[in-house]
Design an enzyme around this catalytic site. Structure first.
Site, PDB file in Angstrom:
ATOM      1  N   ASP A 190       0.825  -1.203   0.000  1.00 15.63           N
ATOM      2  CA  ASP A 190       0.000   0.000   0.000  1.00 15.63           C
ATOM      3  C   ASP A 190       0.863   1.258   0.000  1.00 15.63           C
ATOM      4  O   ASP A 190       0.347   2.376   0.046  1.00 15.63           O
ATOM      5  CB  ASP A 190      -0.992   0.000   1.176  1.00 15.63           C
ATOM      6  CG  ASP A 190      -0.291  -0.083   2.514  1.00 15.63           C
ATOM      7  OD1 ASP A 190       0.817  -0.644   2.558  1.00 15.63           O
ATOM      8  OD2 ASP A 190      -0.841   0.408   3.504  1.00 15.63           O
ATOM      9  N   HIS A 191       2.169   1.063  -0.022  1.00 13.38           N
ATOM     10  CA  HIS A 191       3.056   2.219  -0.139  1.00 13.38           C
ATOM     11  C   HIS A 191       3.912   2.173  -1.397  1.00 13.38           C
ATOM     12  O   HIS A 191       4.502   3.173  -1.778  1.00 13.38           O
ATOM     13  CB  HIS A 191       3.956   2.321   1.092  1.00 13.38           C
ATOM     14  CG  HIS A 191       3.216   2.754   2.324  1.00 13.38           C
ATOM     15  ND1 HIS A 191       3.217   4.051   2.762  1.00 13.38           N
ATOM     16  CD2 HIS A 191       2.408   2.065   3.165  1.00 13.38           C
ATOM     17  CE1 HIS A 191       2.452   4.139   3.840  1.00 13.38           C
ATOM     18  NE2 HIS A 191       1.953   2.951   4.113  1.00 13.38           N
TER      19      HIS A 191
ATOM     20  N   HIS B 269       8.757   0.226  12.243  1.00 13.16           N
ATOM     21  CA  HIS B 269       7.690  -0.361  11.424  1.00 13.16           C
ATOM     22  C   HIS B 269       8.091  -1.674  10.760  1.00 13.16           C
ATOM     23  O   HIS B 269       7.735  -2.730  11.257  1.00 13.16           O
ATOM     24  CB  HIS B 269       7.192   0.646  10.408  1.00 13.16           C
ATOM     25  CG  HIS B 269       5.948   0.184   9.714  1.00 13.16           C
ATOM     26  ND1 HIS B 269       4.795  -0.094  10.390  1.00 13.16           N
ATOM     27  CD2 HIS B 269       5.698  -0.055   8.406  1.00 13.16           C
ATOM     28  CE1 HIS B 269       3.876  -0.488   9.535  1.00 13.16           C
ATOM     29  NE2 HIS B 269       4.397  -0.475   8.320  1.00 13.16           N
TER      30      HIS B 269
ATOM     31  N   ASP C 197       4.940   4.960   7.444  1.00  9.53           N
ATOM     32  CA  ASP C 197       4.444   4.296   8.646  1.00  9.53           C
ATOM     33  C   ASP C 197       5.609   4.197   9.609  1.00  9.53           C
ATOM     34  O   ASP C 197       6.721   3.903   9.199  1.00  9.53           O
ATOM     35  CB  ASP C 197       3.927   2.885   8.315  1.00  9.53           C
ATOM     36  CG  ASP C 197       2.623   2.944   7.534  1.00  9.53           C
ATOM     37  OD1 ASP C 197       2.093   4.061   7.394  1.00  9.53           O
ATOM     38  OD2 ASP C 197       2.175   1.892   7.058  1.00  9.53           O
TER      39      ASP C 197
ATOM     40  N   GLU D 173       1.456   9.561   9.594  1.00 13.81           N
ATOM     41  CA  GLU D 173       0.368   8.591   9.539  1.00 13.81           C
ATOM     42  C   GLU D 173      -0.413   8.676  10.845  1.00 13.81           C
ATOM     43  O   GLU D 173       0.114   9.151  11.855  1.00 13.81           O
ATOM     44  CB  GLU D 173       0.926   7.173   9.375  1.00 13.81           C
ATOM     45  CG  GLU D 173       1.769   6.726  10.550  1.00 13.81           C
ATOM     46  CD  GLU D 173       1.455   5.324  11.010  1.00 13.81           C
ATOM     47  OE1 GLU D 173       0.338   4.865  10.733  1.00 13.81           O
ATOM     48  OE2 GLU D 173       2.301   4.713  11.657  1.00 13.81           O
TER      49      GLU D 173
ATOM     50  N   HIS E  58      -3.486   8.825   6.295  1.00  9.12           N
ATOM     51  CA  HIS E  58      -3.454   7.404   6.559  1.00  9.12           C
ATOM     52  C   HIS E  58      -4.195   7.069   7.855  1.00  9.12           C
ATOM     53  O   HIS E  58      -3.641   6.504   8.805  1.00  9.12           O
ATOM     54  CB  HIS E  58      -1.980   6.951   6.677  1.00  9.12           C
ATOM     55  CG  HIS E  58      -1.783   5.501   6.327  1.00  9.12           C
ATOM     56  ND1 HIS E  58      -2.146   4.496   7.167  1.00  9.12           N
ATOM     57  CD2 HIS E  58      -1.248   4.907   5.252  1.00  9.12           C
ATOM     58  CE1 HIS E  58      -1.839   3.333   6.619  1.00  9.12           C
ATOM     59  NE2 HIS E  58      -1.293   3.567   5.444  1.00  9.12           N
TER      60      HIS E  58
END
Lengths: 980, 630
Positions: B99-100, B184, B205, B230, B441
């Site tokens: 998703d990044h 993360h 993140d 985020e 986010h």
């Protein structure tokens, strides 16, 4: 100490100058002066360029300069200094002056003026900074002189506004080391110079800028350079360390510095804030943006707690450590550090700790098996949630979760310090400490176990907490397990289930790691002692007795069964009803264990069994005072003997020795003293027997037997003296002298015996010379004690000493013989506390019949576990000796890491020794023993280095050897021939 | 006019932020973000930043919930046709979760972008594996067309420029970027983007609490204009990690001691490694013998990279890897299908994490009937999956072919998340001290709460743009100006305290803006350079005064008056019938008809405006009586 020494030396030095008859050495001083400095002068003149000059200076820096020539050298250096263009050379000269002024016996005041003059011409900032550093050295060496201090501070003040940070740093350092806070006085109105010196001049001219060191330094809290800011805080701390009172006014400034951009500033600021909080804990400060007020210590506690989540780990460590030192903080703030309001999706959530507690109190056991078990309950008022921790909120929660283990350890230590001062906090931090048992770094785990032990007197473990604690018993690290056993010894538990749980886990531990046997037993002993009522209902189950049926008798050699028995017997000690539940074999096992493991099994008052009278007798009357009195009486009785040749003296000695030995056995506190005296008396007895009159009058060939006996006695005496000297700790100079005296007697006896048995003079000459040397060194070493030894052997010998060195060996022997026999008995004075070094080998036990098999030529490792008591410096002295049946012996020096120190005067040796031998046909026993190595030179140094320096003669008369102590253990080994 | 303050405020550049996309919905198959409770969303991240005339794309994520064009960001927002290269200066990818970074090959190869793409070394290594895996699933298994190919992934990766932590990389002369550690996942980074004195920090993140294999995010006090953070856990404050770890280990330990089997369904990367390390160290510590298996696949390759990038892990692993690399598992072995039937205790990690298909489901079916066994769900499960059903306590599951499966094994839920919670976000803000804050986010409702908190605690502006919305933040950049040495020396000569860099100071000079450069010079030099003549500007003013004395007397009376009022000024009475106060000239004249009405003529140059106007007002008040003429 150092300062005292220096002062003394300095006094002596000045005395030498004052006395008129000491002219000659003064002249000599002058002679040496130019030689040293001249060489330097020539070198420096020779130097054509700065690089060369620097080389000469560097070379010069390595050689040492005597105190007398320092001044001359400094003059030459300064002369060159003014000529020198190059900065680096001037810098080196400045640093050299600083080094030189540190020279012992040198008074730097004489070079102060010259050094100060250099400031007038100096342009380079680096050199200025170095010069200030030199001043700092001079200043710290002359702490008494007010005028010097004043002048130095003047210089510092003048250069405070320098543009180079290094200069400002050094100025601040100077102010911190020398400045004064209390009465800010000015010296006769010297313009703008602040009177940072206190109490120097009473006549103060008003109207001049009067400022003290503190406000001066605090101005630099806002300097643009972070290094200067740090130096300013450090200088302030220095002021505090020197015992000057810091004003509270800088508190706000210090707090602002906590938010500085640079970590070193923040780290120093944390210390500063802490210092202030300790100075003014009770003063009231307002909370900004509200009308409330708090105590300063609480405010600073909150601020420092905040730093536990700082960006830099150095600051975090500093903050966490500091928190542990703030014991005056109010409980309300303290408890906040463990508080972290949890929420999920804006709804309040309980922490796992809270849930565990709740489940426990509601009687329902933790399941944690449902997904939404920890589902958030009530809705949180959004305005009430405080995300940025105001105050101390959750500081320890963060600290214990930190990435760096340094921070975590610091946090654990701080928790420990705070918990020890507050019982309610101890209760609260329990959960967090227990969580730390699961840390990834062993050091942290170990530390948290230790900490829990320290605070465990205040707390009672809940069942769920005990469960987590016990889980660690399976840890593969021996240190962790033993620390945990130690912890369990001191723990209070609340229910009988807890006891059962603990026992179960300990037994599991025992099966998994059989080597933990002793530790587990000991742990259960304390567990039983502490919770007799909780053990009581468990007894039938533990001993598996049945109301109707006989159950099979358990195996007595099973360590697990012994463990259970240890628990039960110790509980039974204070719970008389328990014994009724025992079955027959339990009583039998009790008597067996009481004998074999007497340190673990207490004496019980069993129904229908009368205890041995002797045993109960000791328990009743054995107070230390009466035993002490008895010891004193015995010794004073001995002191009535003047000459050992007196009739009845030997009997008296014999009886006293017997008494003392028995006393040592009964009264463990006095065992050291009793043993020591007994051994000493035995030496005297041996000597007396060897010197019995009628035997000496006989011709030599007629009494071969007696000769052999006397030689053996002399040898034994020697051995005993070494034991006396090195095995016992707490001896004073007096006793050491006495021991040496006995040794001297033994040596004299040996000498006489040699003279009697050997023919010819040649071998005798060297022996005599050696003996005389020993007498001489004895005289030197014990000058102070000599008056007490007047009537003794040595005293008499020394009376004759001028004659001794001149006479022939034959005459000497004769003199010795008569002196030995005529000399009186030397009384023993007991020091306050004598402890005998002892060692017990726990592992191997020596009970095993299964030989250790290995292929010959290869090695096998034997685990050794031993406890040492009252051994000084075991890392160097304790060795392991292995004796093979064929007489071979190996001495193994254990690694320093093998020694642990579980308590004061107690050491634990856990090591491995490697065995090897060629093949045997049968399994045979080897002997493993512990040795205490000694060397008399080392001891001489240790004893006399502080009183007189001339006594240091290590090479002469240094004897080295080993004393075996503790019981040797036998191990079966069986080297087999290698299979082809 | 030539009066400029050196600290001139210029409000020139603007920062544009367009949070392009990122709707709610289901987490997909490979990336995972473990969320507590219900109603979370994992969107695609793609943010455009314009700063100082530079356009930067932050992350290029893909949405796992859609199977059509909506899964990729809408690049037509940037340009309708043609390539993106000319519109973007660089692309920065914060970490390897799809998703990044999922839309990267699509953007660079299919839409067209040839500029630099920045990511950290571990991200660069792991990203193509994940992309390839994802491509395989979509194209080979689901049979979709119009998707990027393997070659495209390779081509795309060729455009990647690797970043090191704390290394300042010059993208061009003005734009520089710098990466910070973000926790993360392995290789996750926060980036600082800087143009001139303006800067933006994008966190991607991040995680503020360290875990078993990664450290905590860290940033220095860089005081960016905007911090883009985020906010997945905007409304959560988490419990200490230790309790959860302890619970997890205890549960596994108990089951294994009982002789049961433990199944842990995981996704391949991230949490799986953490759990592996956790179990591995526990096994080591407790001397346990039961086997642990890891179902193969992506993991082995990924573990390889974890071994390589040891500098990106936490303190413990970094410090001990010389003796032993923690990722070289001693107790964890590769899983084979046949092992599932082996007797005795074992622990198995199997993919995928939600029990919806694959190996984890197969093993689950085998083990579900035995109450000695246990399944631990370490993450969030989407509704409809078996994972979700059993978490909700369903005891009978309907399988395909109308079979029912009875669930007797214990089901545990264990949350391990690697996002910063509300406290962590606040902590990061405190570390970086931004001037503005921007939350992305996360869910709007939760972000609202955090926004209020941030505004309240730090008194800074906080934005939370919706998808496709543009936020503009006005910055306050300082504009450097060259100053001529002569002017500076002249200023120094005027005296006053030495310049203090922390305090502003005013001075006179002429600002010349020419050829994109700003210079501050003295007026004379400016005139010379521009070839202009100097014009004198004088103000004159008449003041009427009632005075019975003769003209010279009046003048001398004025002289004495001024002398008494203006102390410290040079006042001259010149023989030609004028009074000079500094450069101001005062003359007296009177008309013949009214000899008592004197007209004073004042004249001053522009530079003496202050003094001149003061004099005119002073003289308008008239002369005090009792002044004696000389």
């Amino acid at each position: 100490m150092a300062a005292h020494l220096k002062k003394r030396v300095y006094e002596e030095f000045s005395k030498v100058v004052q006395l008129p008859q000491e002219e000659a050495p003064a002249k000599k001083l002058r002679l040496t002066k130019p030689s040293k400095s001249a060489a330097l002068h020539i070198d420096l003149c020779k130097a054509s360029n700065p690089t060369d000059a620097l080389q000469y200076l560097l070379h010069f820096a390595r050689s040492s300069v005597e105190a007398e020539s320092v001044e001359g050298v400094v003059r030459i250096l300064l002369e060159h200094y003014y000529k020198e263009q190059d900065n680096s050379v001037r810098l080196k000269i400045a640093s050299l002056i600083g080094l030189l002024s540190k020279t012992q016996n040198f008074n730097p005041e004489s070079i102060l003026d010259d050094t100060l003059n250099t400031f007038n011409t100096e342009k380079s900032h680096q050199v200025l900074a170095q010069l200030l550093d030199t001043l700092l050295v001079i200043g710290t060496h002359l702490p008494e002189s007010l005028i010097v201090r004043h002048r130095l501070i003047e210089v510092a003040y003048k250069h405070l506004s320098d543009t180079y940070f290094g200069v400002r740093n050094k100025c601040l350092q100077l102010l911190g080391c020398l400045g004064n806070v209390d009465t800010p006085l000015n010296k006769d109105g010297q313009g703008l110079v602040p009177a940072v010196i206190g109490g120097s001049a009473p006549g103060v001219s008003g109207g001049v800028c009067v400022r003290d060191a503190q406000s001066l330094i605090s101005d630099y809290f806002a300097d643009q350079d972070p290094r200067v800011r740090t130096a300013a805080i450090k200088a302030m701390l220095q002021l505090h360390e020197r015992g000057l009172k810091i004003q509270q006014t800088i508190y706000d400034q210090a707090c602002q510095l906590l938010c500085d951009d640079y970590e070193q500033v923040r780290s120093a600021a944390v210390q500063m804030v802490w210092v202030l909080s300790q100075l003014y804990p009770e003063s009231i400060v307002p909370i900004p943006s509200s009308n409330e007020q708090v105590r300063l210590v609480d405010d600073s506690f909150g601020k420092i707690s905040h730093m536990v989540s700082d960006g830099s780990w150095v600051v975090r460590v500093q903050a966490a450590k500091t928190l542990g030192n703030m014991l005056q903080v109010s409980p309300h703030f303290l408890e906040q550090t463990l508080d972290k309001k949890l929420m999920s999706d804006l709804r309040r959530k309980r922490t796992a700790h809270e849930r565990a507690k709740e489940l426990y109190t509601s009687g329902e056991f933790s399941s944690g098996r449902k997904w939404a078990d920890d589902a958030p309950k009530e809705k949180v008022d959004t305005s009430a949630v405080n995300l940025i921790a105001s105050g101390a909120c959750g500081a320890f929660v963060h600290g214990l979760e930190d990435e760096m283990y340094e921070v975590r350890i610091a946090a654990v230590d701080a928790l420990s310090a705070l918990a020890q001062s507050s019982a309610s906090f101890a209760e609260k931090c329990l959960d967090f400490l227990v969580d730390m048992f699961n840390d990834e770094i062993e050091e942290v785990r170990l530390q948290s176990i230790h900490v829990l032990r320290q605070i465990s007197t205040n707390i009672t473990l809940r069942e769920d907490q005990l469960d987590t604690v016990l889980a660690v018993l399976e840890d593969s690290s021996r240190d962790i397990r033993e620390a945990l056993h130690e912890l369990l010894c001191f723990t209070n538990v609340s229910t009988k289930e807890c006891i059962q749980l603990a026992l179960l886990e300990l037994l599991k531990n025992l099966t998994k790691y059989p080597t933990d046997r002793n530790s587990v037993w000991k742990c259960l002993k304390f567990l039983g002692c502490r919770h007799p009522t909780l053990v009581l209902p468990l007894v039938p189950e533990l001993l598996s007795t049945h109301p109707y049926f006989h159950t099979p008798e358990p195996d007595m050699d099973d360590p697990a069964y012994i463990a259970v028995l240890v628990l039960v017997f110790n509980a039974a000690q204070s719970c008389p009803t328990m014994t009724a539940l025992f079955s027959d074999h339990t009583f039998r096992h009790y008597t067996y264990l009481r004998d074999s493991l007497s340190h673990l099994v207490p004496p019980l008052r069993l129904p229908g069994r009368t205890q041995a009278p002797g045993v109960s007798g000791i328990e009743g009357s054995g107070s230390v005072e009466s035993a002490q009195l008895f010891l004193q009486q015995s010794l004073s009785r001995i002191s009535t003997i003047h000459n050992l040749q007196d009739p009845g003296a030997q009997d008296l000695l014999n009886f006293t020795i017997r008494d003392l030995q028995r006393l040592g056995e009964l009264q463990t506190e006095l065992a050291g003293a009793a043993d020591f005296s007994a051994t000493y008396l035995r030496c005297q007895l041996l000597l007396t027997k060897a010197l019995q009159e009628k035997l000496w009058t006989m011709a030599v060939p007629l009494c071969l037997k007696h000769n052999a006996m006397a030689t053996a006695a002399a040898k034994q005496m020697l051995e005993e003296t070494y034991k006396l000297e090195f095995l016992y700790s707490g001896l004073e100079n007096r006793q050491v002298a006495t021991i040496h005296h006995v040794r001297l007697q033994a040596k004299a006896l040996q000498l006489v015996l040699t003279a009697r048995t050997r023919r010819g003079v040649e071998p005798l000459i060297s022996v005599c010379e050696k003996f005389l040397q020993e007498v001489e060194s004895f005289q030197r070493l014990f000058v102070v004690e000599l008056p007490h030894l007047q009537e003794s052997f040595v005293g008499k010998l020394l009376d004759l000493s001028p004659k001794l060195s001149a006479c022939k060996p034959g005459e000497l022997v004769k003199i010795l013989q008569t002196t030995l026999r005529q000399s009186g008995f030397l009384n023993l004075q007991l020091p306050k506390q004598v402890q005998r070094a002892s060692a017990t080998i726990i592992e191997p036990t020596g009970e095993s019949d299964n030989p250790l098999r290995f292929t010959s030529g290869l090695v096998v490792a034997l685990d050794i576990d031993a406890t040492l008591e009252h051994v000084q410096d075991p890392h160097n002295t304790v060795k392991v000796q292995v004796l093979y049946p064929d007489g071979q012996s190996h001495v193994i020096q254990p690694k320093p890491g093998d020694f642990r120190s579980p308590g004061p005067h107690r050491h634990r040796l856990i090591t491995q020794v490697y065995l090897s031998h060629s093949a045997w046909t049968e399994a045979c026993q080897i002997e493993v023993r512990l040795l205490l190595a000694y060397s008399s030179s080392r001891l001489c140094k240790a004893v006399w280095s502080d009183s007189s320096t001339e006594g240091l003669q290590p090479a002469e008369g240094a004897t080295e050897g080993t004393i075996s102590f503790g019981k040797p253990v036998k191990v079966f080994i069986m080297p087999k021939p290698a299979r082809r | 006019m030539h009066l400029y303050c050196l600290q001139a405020m210029a409000r020139v550049p603007k920062v544009l932020l367009r949070d392009l996309l990122g709707l709610a919905v289901t987490p997909g198959a490979v990336t995972l973000d473990v969320l507590e409770g219900a109603g979370q969303d994992v969107g695609r991240s793609c943010i455009l930043v314009s700063i100082g005339g530079k356009n930067i794309m932050l992350d290029c994520g893909m949405h796992m919930g859609f199977n059509d064009d909506r899964r990729f960001p809408d690049f037509s927002y940037i340009t309708q046709q043609g390539r993106l290269t000319e519109f973007l200066d660089c692309v920065i990818i914060s970490h390897f979760h799809l998703d990044h970074c999922g839309a990267l090959p699509y953007m660079s190869e299919m839409v067209g972008y040839d500029g630099p793409i920045y990511m950290t070394h571990p991200t660069k290594a792991i990203c193509p594996i994940l992309l390839e895996d994802f491509r395989k699933i979509t194209v080979d298994k689901k049979g979709e067309t119009n998707f990027f190919t393997s070659q495209m992934i390779k081509d795309c990766m060729k455009k990647v420029v690797p970043l090191n932590l704390h290394q300042t990389v010059q993208v061009d002369d003005e734009l520089e970027i710098k990466a910070y550690y973000a926790g993360h996942v392995l290789g996750a980074a926060m980036v600082q983007i800087k143009v001139g004195s303006e800067s933006v920090v994008y966190t991607g993140d991040y995680n503020m609490t360290p875990d078993r294999h990664l450290g905590a995010a860290w940033i220095d006090k860089c005081r960016p204009d905007i911090l883009i953070s985020e906010s997945t856990y905007a409304t959560t404050i988490r419990d200490s990690k230790r309790c959860r770890e302890r619970d997890f280990l205890k549960k596994v330990h108990e089951t294994v001691e009982r002789g049961g089997k433990v199944l842990i369904p995981v996704f391949a990367l991230g949490r799986a490694q953490e759990l592996c390390i956790l179990l591995e160290t526990f096994w080591e510590r407790m001397n346990m013998k039961a086997p642990i298996y890891f179902s193969t696949g992506l993991t082995e390759k990924a573990n390889h990279y974890y071994k390589l990038f040891i500098t990106w892990t936490n303190q413990k692993i970094r410090k001990t890897f010389v003796q032993r690399n923690m990722f070289e598992f001693k107790h964890i072995k590769a899983f084979d299908r046949s092992y599932a039937d082996n007797p005795g205790p074992m622990v198995v990690f199997a993919t995928p994490g939600m029990l919806h298909a694959g190996q984890s489901l197969q093993i689950f079916k085998k083990w579900a009937g035995n109450e000695k066994n246990m399944i631990i769900m370490p993450g969030y499960c989407v509704q409809g999956t078996i994972g979700h059903k059993i978490l909700n306590g369903q005891k009978k599951l309907e399988m395909e072919n109308r079979q029912t499966l009875e669930v007797k094994l214990q089901v545990e839920y264990m949350s391990f998340s690697a996002h910063a919670d509300a406290k962590g976000i606040m902590q990061l803000i405190r570390m970086a001290e931004p001037r503005n804050m921007l939350l992305v986010h996360g869910e709007a409702k939760k972000m609202e709460f955090l926004k209020d908190k941030i505004e309240q605690e730090f008194t800074i502006n906080c934005f939370m743009p919706a998808n496709g919305e543009t936020t503009t933040v006005i910055t306050n950049p300082s504009v450097p100006v060259d100053i001529s040495l002569n002017l500076l020396k002249r200023e120094m000569a005027l005296g006053g305290p030495l310049p203090d860099p922390k305090k502003p100071r005013t001075m006179h000079g002429t600002l010349i803006m020419k050829d994109n450069s700003l210079r501050l010079v003295s007026p004379e030099q400016a005139l010379k350079e521009l070839g202009l003549n100097e014009h004198q500007l004088r103000f004159t003013c008449r003041v009427q005064l009632q005075d019975p004395h003769s003209d010279p007397d009046t003048l001398s009376r004025i002289y004495t008056h001024l002398k008494s009022v203006l102390k410290g000024y040079t006042i001259q009475h010149l023989p030609d019938g004028t009074v000079m106060v500094e450069s101001i000239v005062i003359k007296v004249s009177s008309s013949a008809e009214e000899p008592n009405t004197k007209v004073l003529l004042l004249s001053w140059s522009y530079q003496d405006e202050d003094l001149g106007s003061f004099l005119s007002t002073l003289l308008k008040k008239g002369l005090p009586s009792g002044l004696s003429s000389i």
